[in-house]
Design a protein around this motif. Structure first.
Motif, mmCIF file in Angstrom:
data_model
loop_
_atom_site.group_PDB
_atom_site.id
_atom_site.type_symbol
_atom_site.label_atom_id
_atom_site.label_comp_id
_atom_site.label_asym_id
_atom_site.label_seq_id
_atom_site.Cartn_x
_atom_site.Cartn_y
_atom_site.Cartn_z
ATOM 1 N N GLY A 199 1.027 -1.088 0.068
ATOM 2 C CA GLY A 199 0.039 0.090 -0.016
ATOM 3 C C GLY A 199 0.867 1.381 0.038
ATOM 4 O O GLY A 199 1.952 1.450 0.695
ATOM 5 N N ILE A 200 0.307 2.269 -0.626
ATOM 6 C CA ILE A 200 1.031 3.616 -0.785
ATOM 7 C C ILE A 200 -0.158 4.545 -0.040
ATOM 8 O O ILE A 200 -1.388 4.412 -0.663
ATOM 9 N N GLU A 201 0.525 5.498 0.554
ATOM 10 C CA GLU A 201 -0.279 6.583 1.061
ATOM 11 C C GLU A 201 -0.694 7.694 -0.024
ATOM 12 O O GLU A 201 0.275 8.019 -0.425
ATOM 13 N N LEU A 202 -1.695 7.996 -0.125
ATOM 14 C CA LEU A 202 -2.362 8.756 -0.893
ATOM 15 C C LEU A 202 -3.235 9.746 -0.480
ATOM 16 O O LEU A 202 -4.052 9.300 0.726
ATOM 17 N N PRO A 203 -3.569 11.230 -0.839
ATOM 18 C CA PRO A 203 -4.660 11.992 -0.200
ATOM 19 C C PRO A 203 -6.053 11.248 -0.554
ATOM 20 O O PRO A 203 -6.317 10.917 -1.734
ATOM 21 N N ALA A 204 -7.073 11.185 0.313
ATOM 22 C CA ALA A 204 -8.188 10.498 0.198
ATOM 23 C C ALA A 204 -9.036 11.391 -0.960
ATOM 24 O O ALA A 204 -9.853 10.561 -1.534
ATOM 25 N N LYS A 205 -8.739 12.572 -1.044
ATOM 26 C CA LYS A 205 -9.568 13.320 -2.241
ATOM 27 C C LYS A 205 -9.263 12.622 -3.593
ATOM 28 O O LYS A 205 -10.096 13.241 -4.548
ATOM 29 N N ILE A 206 -8.103 12.102 -3.978
ATOM 30 C CA ILE A 206 -7.958 11.419 -5.181
ATOM 31 C C ILE A 206 -9.154 10.588 -5.674
ATOM 32 O O ILE A 206 -9.780 10.541 -6.427
ATOM 33 N N TRP A 207 -9.569 9.876 -4.470
ATOM 34 C CA TRP A 207 -10.554 8.737 -4.882
ATOM 35 C C TRP A 207 -11.908 9.164 -4.285
ATOM 36 O O TRP A 207 -12.986 9.010 -4.831
ATOM 37 N N PHE A 208 -12.261 10.129 -3.239
ATOM 38 C CA PHE A 208 -13.395 10.670 -2.724
ATOM 39 C C PHE A 208 -13.169 12.098 -2.639
ATOM 40 O O PHE A 208 -12.670 12.654 -1.437
ATOM 41 N N PRO A 209 -13.628 13.229 -3.486
ATOM 42 C CA PRO A 209 -13.502 14.515 -3.477
ATOM 43 C C PRO A 209 -14.041 15.272 -2.328
ATOM 44 O O PRO A 209 -13.430 16.258 -2.087
ATOM 45 N N HIS A 210 -14.894 14.540 -1.746
ATOM 46 C CA HIS A 210 -15.702 15.183 -0.521
ATOM 47 C C HIS A 210 -14.970 15.099 0.932
ATOM 48 O O HIS A 210 -15.258 15.434 1.934
ATOM 49 N N ALA A 211 -13.901 14.085 0.596
ATOM 50 C CA ALA A 211 -12.913 13.815 1.998
ATOM 51 C C ALA A 211 -12.360 15.131 2.554
ATOM 52 O O ALA A 211 -12.085 16.135 1.801
ATOM 53 N N GLU A 212 -12.424 14.992 3.917
ATOM 54 C CA GLU A 212 -11.758 16.319 4.429
ATOM 55 C C GLU A 212 -10.269 16.348 4.057
ATOM 56 O O GLU A 212 -9.544 15.542 3.856
ATOM 57 N N ALA A 213 -9.714 17.839 3.837
ATOM 58 C CA ALA A 213 -8.470 18.212 3.456
ATOM 59 C C ALA A 213 -7.577 17.221 4.647
ATOM 60 O O ALA A 213 -7.663 17.597 6.109
ATOM 61 N N GLY A 214 -6.530 16.792 4.039
ATOM 62 C CA GLY A 214 -5.481 16.318 5.104
ATOM 63 C C GLY A 214 -5.821 14.941 5.466
ATOM 64 O O GLY A 214 -4.995 13.998 6.015
ATOM 65 N N THR A 215 -7.075 14.313 4.988
ATOM 66 C CA THR A 215 -7.275 12.774 5.174
ATOM 67 C C THR A 215 -6.521 11.948 4.088
ATOM 68 O O THR A 215 -6.406 12.266 2.886
ATOM 69 N N SER A 216 -5.966 11.148 4.467
ATOM 70 C CA SER A 216 -5.073 10.159 3.408
ATOM 71 C C SER A 216 -5.897 8.679 3.477
ATOM 72 O O SER A 216 -6.469 8.247 4.492
ATOM 73 N N LEU A 217 -5.447 7.919 2.456
ATOM 74 C CA LEU A 217 -5.858 6.570 2.463
ATOM 75 C C LEU A 217 -4.681 5.677 2.118
ATOM 76 O O LEU A 217 -3.841 6.409 1.543
ATOM 77 N N ARG A 218 -4.876 4.536 2.310
ATOM 78 C CA ARG A 218 -3.533 3.451 1.694
ATOM 79 C C ARG A 218 -4.241 2.721 0.652
ATOM 80 O O ARG A 218 -5.317 1.797 0.556
ATOM 81 N N GLU A 219 -3.570 2.986 -0.494
ATOM 82 C CA GLU A 219 -4.124 2.051 -1.584
ATOM 83 C C GLU A 219 -3.200 0.914 -2.083
ATOM 84 O O GLU A 219 -2.103 1.117 -2.351
ATOM 85 N N MET A 220 -3.838 -0.348 -2.451
ATOM 86 C CA MET A 220 -3.010 -1.603 -2.675
ATOM 87 C C MET A 220 -3.753 -1.776 -4.015
ATOM 88 O O MET A 220 -4.652 -1.584 -4.391
ATOM 89 N N LYS A 221 -2.788 -2.730 -4.854
ATOM 90 C CA LYS A 221 -3.081 -2.997 -6.187
ATOM 91 C C LYS A 221 -2.576 -4.316 -6.685
ATOM 92 O O LYS A 221 -1.422 -4.634 -6.318
ATOM 93 N N ILE A 222 -3.239 -5.261 -7.251
ATOM 94 C CA ILE A 222 -2.775 -6.377 -7.660
ATOM 95 C C ILE A 222 -3.441 -6.354 -9.340
ATOM 96 O O ILE A 222 -4.728 -6.181 -9.514
ATOM 97 N N SER A 223 -2.683 -6.559 -10.367
ATOM 98 C CA SER A 223 -3.008 -6.630 -11.703
ATOM 99 C C SER A 223 -3.280 -8.006 -12.234
ATOM 100 O O SER A 223 -2.147 -8.613 -12.039
ATOM 101 N N SER A 224 -4.105 -8.357 -12.979
ATOM 102 C CA SER A 224 -4.322 -9.932 -13.559
ATOM 103 C C SER A 224 -4.208 -9.857 -14.987
ATOM 104 O O SER A 224 -5.166 -9.131 -15.763
ATOM 105 N N ASP A 225 -3.117 -10.102 -15.642
ATOM 106 C CA ASP A 225 -3.023 -10.369 -17.155
ATOM 107 C C ASP A 225 -3.823 -11.501 -17.753
ATOM 108 O O ASP A 225 -4.585 -10.924 -18.569
ATOM 109 N N GLN A 226 -4.127 -12.198 -16.949
ATOM 110 C CA GLN A 226 -4.894 -13.408 -17.376
ATOM 111 C C GLN A 226 -6.458 -13.105 -17.560
ATOM 112 O O GLN A 226 -7.011 -13.463 -18.386
ATOM 113 N N TYR A 227 -6.847 -12.465 -16.520
ATOM 114 C CA TYR A 227 -8.313 -12.082 -16.426
ATOM 115 C C TYR A 227 -8.551 -10.610 -16.967
ATOM 116 O O TYR A 227 -9.826 -10.271 -16.893
#
Length: 260
Positions: A199-227
């Motif tokens: 996971g990487i810490e990002l501003p929550a506003k990237i995903w949720f525009p109405h999140a309070e300023a200064g709020t962060s979230l942790r985003e994780m990712k898995i890519s599947s080429d097969q599916y």
């Protein structure tokens, strides 16, 4: 073995007598009776490359046999039906049956004692012989964390599954009602990041525009080429909310169920 012994366990006279792989693309799993409804055949799509998907599909069909065989004459289930954990349908009931059969809750909780990421949940997937998606959905089904799982293709969300706390906080996406684009600036659409399990810490506003300023979230990712999909797990602070200020936070909401 469990499927074939289920009738003996409950004292029923219409057992499952066959558990058979078939290479048919029209369904992931199926349950059919014979003409006299005295025995059943459980089928699963052998073309599914993931042993975890096969295992969950088999358990899902066993759930139909135990819970629903008096309600329908036969069952044919798609990949969408394996991801309906929240709806009050027979597919959701079969999914929950499969999740508790394959991933006993007390044992599952004992595995998740550190900071949750896709490595921790990947360990659970390996332990129970299920897909990573199934393991993450199991965790979201009981956790008090503010988290949502998203499956996207070509930059658009196919489905999103929030935890209970996330729904209360507005951390969900109405993928059943509209086409939702994955936001620019997210890890999900970053071409140089194929996997990010911790996971990487990002501003929550990237995903949720109405999140309070200064709020962060942790985003994780898995890519599947097969599916050809991207699986994203977002975790926000438990106290965070992302409702618009003019929204009634206590009004009923519609839960999102996965569709894909």
């Amino acid at each position: 073995m469990l499927a074939k012994e289920a009738a003996n366990i409950f004292g029923w006279s219409d057992p499952i007598t066959e558990v058979t792989p078939v290479d048919i693309k029209s369904f992931d799993g199926a349950l059919f009776p014979d003409d006299e409804r005295k025995k059943w055949m459980l089928l699963y799509n052998s073309a599914m490359a993931s042993p975890g998907r096969i295992r969950f599909t088999q358990a899902h069909e066993l759930g139909h046999y135990i819970l629903h065989r008096q309600e329908r004459s036969a069952f044919q289930c798609s990949s969408d039906d394996m991801l309906e954990w929240e709806d009050k349908t027979i597919e959701a009931q079969a999914d929950l049956f499969a999740s508790f059969l394959l991933m006993p809750l007390d044992d599952f909780r004992a595995q998740v004692t550190t900071t949750v990421d896709l490595d921790v949940l990947g360990h659970c997937a390996e332990r129970y012989g299920v897909s990573l998606t199934a393991a993450v959905l199991k965790w979201l089904n009981y956790t008090e964390e503010n988290a949502v799982l998203i499956l996207s293709r070509e930059g658009f969300m196919q489905w999103a599954f929030p935890s209970r706390q996330a729904k209360r906080a507005g951390v969900f996406f109405a993928t059943r009602k509209q086409t939702v684009e994955v936001p620019a600036g997210s890890i999900a659409v970053a071409p140089g990041v194929k996997h990010e399990r911790r996971g990487i810490e990002l501003p929550a506003k990237i995903w949720f525009p109405h999140a309070e300023a200064g709020t962060s979230l942790r985003e994780m990712k898995i890519s599947s080429d097969q599916y050809d999909y991207v699986l994203s797990l977002l975790i926000l602070p438990r106290s965070a909310t992302v409702w618009r200020r003019d929204e009634d936070r206590f009004k009923p909401w519609e839960a999102n169920r996965p569709r894909g």
